[in-house]
Design an enzyme around this catalytic site. Structure first.
Site, mmCIF file in Angstrom:
data_model
loop_
_atom_site.group_PDB
_atom_site.id
_atom_site.type_symbol
_atom_site.label_atom_id
_atom_site.label_comp_id
_atom_site.label_asym_id
_atom_site.label_seq_id
_atom_site.Cartn_x
_atom_site.Cartn_y
_atom_site.Cartn_z
ATOM 1 N N ASN A 15 0.935 -1.304 0.007
ATOM 2 C CA ASN A 15 -0.209 -0.140 -0.033
ATOM 3 C C ASN A 15 0.994 1.226 0.089
ATOM 4 O O ASN A 15 0.534 2.181 -0.697
ATOM 5 C CB ASN A 15 -1.131 0.076 1.388
ATOM 6 N N LEU A 92 -1.728 -1.464 17.575
ATOM 7 C CA LEU A 92 -2.684 -0.499 17.967
ATOM 8 C C LEU A 92 -1.809 0.635 18.553
ATOM 9 O O LEU A 92 -1.048 0.768 19.201
ATOM 10 C CB LEU A 92 -3.507 -0.983 18.983
ATOM 11 N N HIS A 109 -8.437 -1.029 5.596
ATOM 12 C CA HIS A 109 -8.814 -2.530 6.260
ATOM 13 C C HIS A 109 -9.471 -3.270 5.305
ATOM 14 O O HIS A 109 -10.267 -2.655 4.416
ATOM 15 C CB HIS A 109 -9.864 -1.992 7.466
HETATM 16 C C1 GRF Z 1 -3.460 -4.964 3.961
HETATM 17 O O1 GRF Z 1 -4.385 -5.686 3.520
HETATM 18 C C2 GRF Z 1 -4.274 -3.698 5.091
HETATM 19 O O2 GRF Z 1 -5.581 -3.529 4.678
HETATM 20 C C3 GRF Z 1 -3.976 -4.513 6.322
HETATM 21 O O3 GRF Z 1 -2.563 -4.986 6.331
HETATM 22 C C4 GRF Z 1 -2.169 -5.397 4.888
HETATM 23 C C5 GRF Z 1 -0.959 -4.376 4.503
HETATM 24 O O4 GRF Z 1 -0.327 -4.839 3.229
HETATM 25 N N1 GRF Z 1 -4.249 -3.425 7.196
HETATM 26 P P1 GRF Z 1 0.783 -4.073 2.945
HETATM 27 O O5 GRF Z 1 1.988 -4.016 3.904
HETATM 28 O O6 GRF Z 1 0.457 -2.660 2.288
HETATM 29 O O7 GRF Z 1 1.371 -4.907 1.669
#
Ligand code: GRF
Length: 188
Positions: A15, A92, A109
């Protein structure tokens, strides 16, 4: 002045990569810093490659979560951020951290919240037997994935038990939704 975002990560950082790719040439949005709770996170190398300042804040180096989060918030604050983006940040945040950035922390999420908060949302959804899956971006409040929803995208897999393809599709959706929400918040 560019709208400045700090990104918090824990692992792979796909991401984060989507944000880097989207905003690399932007003059209006800048990723000013990336922080991790884990110094081994691949996300940190992605940030380094993009010449973004990084730091890691491992829990073991602090007396407790509160003091770690004070250090994290202090470091982020030196970068004068407009928005803190949790992009796969798997710890958290303490109330003290959250209160330092009012209505300025968002999280992505992999479920249609309020369904399936917490860890392994996709596994929870498959186990429950849902047919429609999705991804949510929401503000972070003091609960676990309970903050106000900003945007959501749903999808219907051809096989609702195929965890591999559902995870792949959810990632693809995340990589479009997160930059799009950041752009909208920056423009608001
Ligand atoms: C993603 O699926 C996000 O929604 C969740 O953790 C994952 C992270 O993936 N909270 P990345 O580290 O961005 O590849």
């Amino acid at each position: 002045m560019a709208y400045s975002i700090a990104v918090l990560v824990s692992g792979e950082g796909t991401n984060l990569q989507a944000l880097i790719d989207q905003f690399a040439d932007s003059s209006s949005i800048e990723i000013c810093c990336v922080a991790a709770n884990n110094s081994e996170a691949k996300a940190l190398s992605r940030a380094n490659e993009a010449s973004i300042p990084t730091e890691s804040f491992e829990l073991g180096n602090y007396a407790d979560r509160e003091s770690r989060d004070v250090a994290l918030a202090d470091w982020i604050s030196t970068h004068d951020v407009d928005l803190v983006v949790l992009a796969g940040y798997m710890q958290l945040l303490t109330p003290g951290f959250i209160d330092r950035f009012p209505r300025s922390i968002i999280n992505i999420h992999p479920s249609l919240l309020p369904a399936f908060p917490g860890v392994d949302a996709i596994g929870q959804a498959i186990e429950y037997g849902v047919k429609v899956f999705g991804v949510t971006v929401h503000y972070v409040d003091h609960g676990i994935d309970t903050g106000e929803i900003i945007d959501q995208v749903s999808f219907t897999p051809s096989d609702p038990n195929d965890a591999v393809s559902i995870r792949a599709k959810a990632s693809k959706v995340e990589h479009e939704l997160l930059p799009s929400v950041v752009s909208k918040l920056a423009a608001a």
